[in-house]
Design a protein around this motif. Sequence first.
Motif, short mmCIF file in Angstrom:
data_model
loop_
_atom_site.label_atom_id
_atom_site.label_comp_id
_atom_site.label_asym_id
_atom_site.label_seq_id
_atom_site.Cartn_x
_atom_site.Cartn_y
_atom_site.Cartn_z
N LEU A 1 6.90 -7.22 -4.56
CA LEU A 1 5.71 -6.84 -3.12
C LEU A 1 4.38 -7.89 -3.49
CD1 LEU A 1 5.93 -3.41 -1.86
CD2 LEU A 1 6.95 -5.45 -0.87
N GLU A 2 3.88 -7.69 -4.65
CA GLU A 2 2.67 -8.51 -4.97
C GLU A 2 2.98 -10.12 -5.19
OE1 GLU A 2 0.38 -4.97 -7.72
OE2 GLU A 2 1.85 -6.54 -8.93
N GLU A 3 4.32 -10.36 -5.73
CA GLU A 3 4.64 -11.64 -5.76
C GLU A 3 4.75 -12.19 -4.47
OE1 GLU A 3 8.04 -11.92 -8.34
OE2 GLU A 3 6.61 -11.47 -10.03
N ARG B 1 9.62 4.60 -12.39
CA ARG B 1 9.73 3.25 -13.24
C ARG B 1 10.13 2.13 -11.99
NH1 ARG B 1 13.12 4.97 -16.42
NH2 ARG B 1 11.87 5.73 -17.97
N SER B 2 11.10 2.41 -11.36
CA SER B 2 11.42 1.49 -10.39
C SER B 2 10.43 0.68 -9.47
CB SER B 2 12.74 1.76 -9.40
OG SER B 2 13.28 1.05 -8.78
N LEU B 3 9.72 1.78 -8.86
CA LEU B 3 8.48 1.32 -8.19
C LEU B 3 7.50 0.14 -8.82
CD1 LEU B 3 7.67 4.34 -5.81
CD2 LEU B 3 8.36 2.22 -4.98
N ARG B 4 7.18 0.98 -9.84
CA ARG B 4 5.96 0.06 -10.65
C ARG B 4 6.14 -1.06 -11.60
NH1 ARG B 4 1.86 2.99 -9.67
NH2 ARG B 4 1.52 4.98 -9.82
N ARG B 5 7.77 -0.96 -12.03
CA ARG B 5 8.14 -2.04 -12.74
C ARG B 5 8.69 -3.13 -11.92
NH1 ARG B 5 10.44 0.24 -18.31
NH2 ARG B 5 8.49 1.39 -19.14
N HIS B 6 9.36 -2.91 -10.45
CA HIS B 6 10.27 -3.79 -9.88
C HIS B 6 9.79 -3.77 -8.63
CE1 HIS B 6 13.01 -3.81 -13.22
NE2 HIS B 6 13.17 -2.30 -13.20
N GLU C 1 0.77 -1.18 0.00
CA GLU C 1 -0.01 -0.14 0.04
C GLU C 1 0.85 1.33 -0.07
OE1 GLU C 1 -3.29 1.95 2.92
OE2 GLU C 1 -2.73 0.30 3.34
N ALA C 2 1.90 1.31 0.75
CA ALA C 2 2.95 2.25 0.82
C ALA C 2 3.46 2.49 -0.50
CB ALA C 2 4.00 2.25 2.08
N ALA C 3 3.86 1.49 -1.23
CA ALA C 3 4.63 1.44 -2.46
C ALA C 3 3.70 2.07 -3.57
CB ALA C 3 5.28 0.40 -2.89
N ALA D 1 4.16 5.70 -5.45
CA ALA D 1 4.16 5.89 -6.87
C ALA D 1 3.32 6.59 -7.32
CB ALA D 1 4.04 4.41 -7.56
N ASP D 2 2.10 6.82 -6.74
CA ASP D 2 1.21 7.80 -7.34
C ASP D 2 1.60 9.21 -6.86
OD1 ASP D 2 -0.74 5.79 -8.00
OD2 ASP D 2 -1.89 5.78 -6.40
N LEU D 3 1.93 9.55 -5.70
CA LEU D 3 2.57 10.78 -5.54
C LEU D 3 3.63 11.15 -6.16
CD1 LEU D 3 2.39 10.72 -1.70
CD2 LEU D 3 0.94 11.70 -2.94
N LEU D 4 4.56 10.32 -6.64
CA LEU D 4 5.49 10.45 -7.62
C LEU D 4 5.07 10.85 -9.03
CD1 LEU D 4 8.44 8.26 -6.40
CD2 LEU D 4 8.48 10.59 -5.84
N ASP D 5 4.12 10.22 -9.20
CA ASP D 5 3.46 10.59 -10.58
C ASP D 5 3.16 11.94 -10.45
OD1 ASP D 5 3.91 8.32 -12.42
OD2 ASP D 5 2.24 7.07 -11.64
#
Length: 206
Positions: free
Chosen positions: A173-175, A163-168, A21-23, A27-31
């Motif tokens: 974390l989801e996995e 990109r690092s948050l969303r792609r990696h 949730e924090a990640a 990512a939304d805030l960085l967007d």
Amino acid sequence: MAEPRVPPGRAGRLRLRRSLEAARRGADLLDQKLRILRDRHEELLRAERTAWEQWYEYLARADEWLRRGLLLGGEEELETIRATRPAELTVSWTSTMGVRHPGAAECTVPAREADEPVASNTALVHFEAACAEAVRAAADYAVARAASRALGDEAVRTRRRVRSLRRHWIPRLEEALHAVDLALEQSEHEDAVRRRWAAGSRQHGG
């Protein structure tokens, strides 16, 4: 980026859910930050182009008046209008999304004192005025260029973090959460089977 460290059991699942949730929120805030940086960067790039065009225009104008002045008075006339005091520059600073950068420049070109010599022909008077405008335009250009570079660099860094948050990081974390969910589901299923087996054994034994 390191793999997420997960405690066993439900505590690990809770920690993973909070981290995920924090990640996602990060990512939304960085967007949002990136969109603001890009918009402001575009504004500063336009200001930089405008300032460069004005600087170039004043330089060309000064060059034209200089040629005319030299034709009228000769090169020795340049010594007459040589500047005796330097221009003064004050730069104010501002901040955009935490990025400190120059905001504006105030450039003062000292006027000649009453007892100082002046050019003997009008062309060199215009040349001197055009030089003063060119100096001020150069200051404006330098400020706009430095500001656009600062925000452009921050936009690049922010884009890399998103990109690092969303792609990696978020997929990891989801996995990890999916693996913990499966493990807990399997453990709960095995516990249920053992309880049923134990209950059955007690009934048959009784």
